[in-house]
Write a protein that holds these residues in place. Structure first.
Motif, PDB file in Angstrom:
ATOM      1  N   GLY A 252      53.681  59.006  32.588  1.00 45.82           N
ATOM      2  CA  GLY A 252      53.147  58.478  31.342  1.00 45.82           C
ATOM      3  C   GLY A 252      53.902  57.274  30.815  1.00 45.82           C
ATOM      4  O   GLY A 252      53.424  56.580  29.910  1.00 45.82           O
ATOM      5  N   ARG A 253      55.085  57.010  31.357  1.00 47.08           N
ATOM      6  CA  ARG A 253      55.886  55.850  30.916  1.00 47.08           C
ATOM      7  C   ARG A 253      56.027  54.809  32.025  1.00 47.08           C
ATOM      8  O   ARG A 253      56.081  53.613  31.736  1.00 47.08           O
ATOM      9  N   PHE A 254      56.138  55.260  33.273  1.00 49.13           N
ATOM     10  CA  PHE A 254      56.336  54.356  34.411  1.00 49.13           C
ATOM     11  C   PHE A 254      55.063  54.285  35.234  1.00 49.13           C
ATOM     12  O   PHE A 254      54.317  55.270  35.341  1.00 49.13           O
ATOM     13  N   THR A 255      54.843  53.135  35.863  1.00 46.78           N
ATOM     14  CA  THR A 255      53.699  52.951  36.766  1.00 46.78           C
ATOM     15  C   THR A 255      54.164  52.276  38.041  1.00 46.78           C
ATOM     16  O   THR A 255      54.753  51.190  37.991  1.00 46.78           O
ATOM     17  N   ILE A 256      53.896  52.917  39.169  1.00 48.45           N
ATOM     18  CA  ILE A 256      54.201  52.333  40.468  1.00 48.45           C
ATOM     19  C   ILE A 256      52.946  51.657  41.003  1.00 48.45           C
ATOM     20  O   ILE A 256      51.835  52.180  40.849  1.00 48.45           O
ATOM     21  N   SER A 257      53.127  50.501  41.618  1.00 44.42           N
ATOM     22  CA  SER A 257      51.991  49.802  42.214  1.00 44.42           C
ATOM     23  C   SER A 257      52.508  48.942  43.361  1.00 44.42           C
ATOM     24  O   SER A 257      53.715  48.779  43.529  1.00 44.42           O
ATOM     25  N   ARG A 258      51.582  48.409  44.124  1.00 44.58           N
ATOM     26  CA  ARG A 258      51.961  47.572  45.257  1.00 44.58           C
ATOM     27  C   ARG A 258      50.916  46.487  45.469  1.00 44.58           C
ATOM     28  O   ARG A 258      49.732  46.670  45.161  1.00 44.58           O
ATOM     29  N   ASP A 259      51.380  45.388  46.016  1.00 46.88           N
ATOM     30  CA  ASP A 259      50.499  44.296  46.417  1.00 46.88           C
ATOM     31  C   ASP A 259      50.759  44.073  47.902  1.00 46.88           C
ATOM     32  O   ASP A 259      51.748  43.422  48.279  1.00 46.88           O
ATOM     33  N   ASN A 260      49.897  44.602  48.741  1.00 49.43           N
ATOM     34  CA  ASN A 260      50.127  44.515  50.185  1.00 49.43           C
ATOM     35  C   ASN A 260      49.991  43.084  50.707  1.00 49.43           C
ATOM     36  O   ASN A 260      50.588  42.737  51.713  1.00 49.43           O
ATOM     37  N   ALA A 261      49.238  42.270  50.014  1.00 49.37           N
ATOM     38  CA  ALA A 261      49.110  40.869  50.430  1.00 49.37           C
ATOM     39  C   ALA A 261      50.415  40.107  50.205  1.00 49.37           C
ATOM     40  O   ALA A 261      50.698  39.127  50.900  1.00 49.37           O
ATOM     41  N   LYS A 262      51.208  40.576  49.235  1.00 50.79           N
ATOM     42  CA  LYS A 262      52.475  39.921  48.921  1.00 50.79           C
ATOM     43  C   LYS A 262      53.680  40.694  49.436  1.00 50.79           C
ATOM     44  O   LYS A 262      54.823  40.314  49.177  1.00 50.79           O
ATOM     45  N   ASN A 263      53.424  41.808  50.141  1.00 48.84           N
ATOM     46  CA  ASN A 263      54.529  42.644  50.644  1.00 48.84           C
ATOM     47  C   ASN A 263      55.493  43.037  49.519  1.00 48.84           C
ATOM     48  O   ASN A 263      56.720  42.982  49.675  1.00 48.84           O
ATOM     49  N   THR A 264      54.944  43.424  48.377  1.00 49.29           N
ATOM     50  CA  THR A 264      55.786  43.701  47.220  1.00 49.29           C
ATOM     51  C   THR A 264      55.385  45.012  46.552  1.00 49.29           C
ATOM     52  O   THR A 264      54.203  45.298  46.365  1.00 49.29           O
ATOM     53  N   LEU A 265      56.407  45.764  46.198  1.00 40.27           N
ATOM     54  CA  LEU A 265      56.266  47.018  45.457  1.00 40.27           C
ATOM     55  C   LEU A 265      56.764  46.774  44.034  1.00 40.27           C
ATOM     56  O   LEU A 265      57.712  46.021  43.823  1.00 40.27           O
ATOM     57  N   TYR A 266      56.117  47.435  43.068  1.00 37.14           N
ATOM     58  CA  TYR A 266      56.490  47.244  41.667  1.00 37.14           C
ATOM     59  C   TYR A 266      56.743  48.592  40.978  1.00 37.14           C
ATOM     60  O   TYR A 266      56.220  49.629  41.391  1.00 37.14           O
TER      61      TYR A 266
END
Length: 129
Positions: free
Chosen positions: A66-80
């Motif tokens: 509820g406070r943190f969100t994980i995401s990724r952009d595979n086109a940029k090879n980046t995890l957030y």
């Protein structure tokens, strides 16, 4: 071989936000299950969140749900990791980690550090009260 480099850590007041990034090298990023862990001084490395290779499935520790969100952009090879409503208890070194493409980890084991094959060097997050 996968190399991971975290960035975005820093000092923030309680209630504030930070966004961590993890840049991955190699061509396999879109096939790697990824996770974020954190380790406070004198404590074990704790699971924060994980995301499936496609990004369709996410998993969170109860302490950050509820406070943190994980995401990724595979086109940029980046995890957030977007971190909102930060608390002093969130203070730790934050690490991103990757599961090797040849391995399948059951969902219930995604919170286990030893299930991950590659680790970044970590980025410090300090939340002041």
């Amino acid at each position: 071989q996968v190399q991971l480099v975290e960035s975005g850590g820093g000092l923030v007041q309680a209630g504030g936000s930070l966004r961590l990034s993890c840049a991955a090298s190699g061509r396999s990023f879109s096939q790697n299950t990824m996770g974020w862990f954190r380790q406070a001084p004198g404590k074990e490395r704790d699971f924060v969140a994980a995301v499936s290779a496609s990004g369709a499935y996410t998993y969170y520790a109860d302490s950050v749900k509820g406070r943190f969100t994980i995401s990724r952009d595979n086109a940029k090879n980046t995890l957030y990791l977007q971190m909102n409503s930060l608390k002093p208890d969130d203070t730790a070194v934050y690490y991103c980690a990757a599961v090797g493409v040849s391995r399948s980890v059951p969902r219930v084991e995604l919170s286990t550090p030893r299930r991950y094959d590659y680790w970044g060097q970590g980025t410090q997050v300090t939340v002041s009260s």
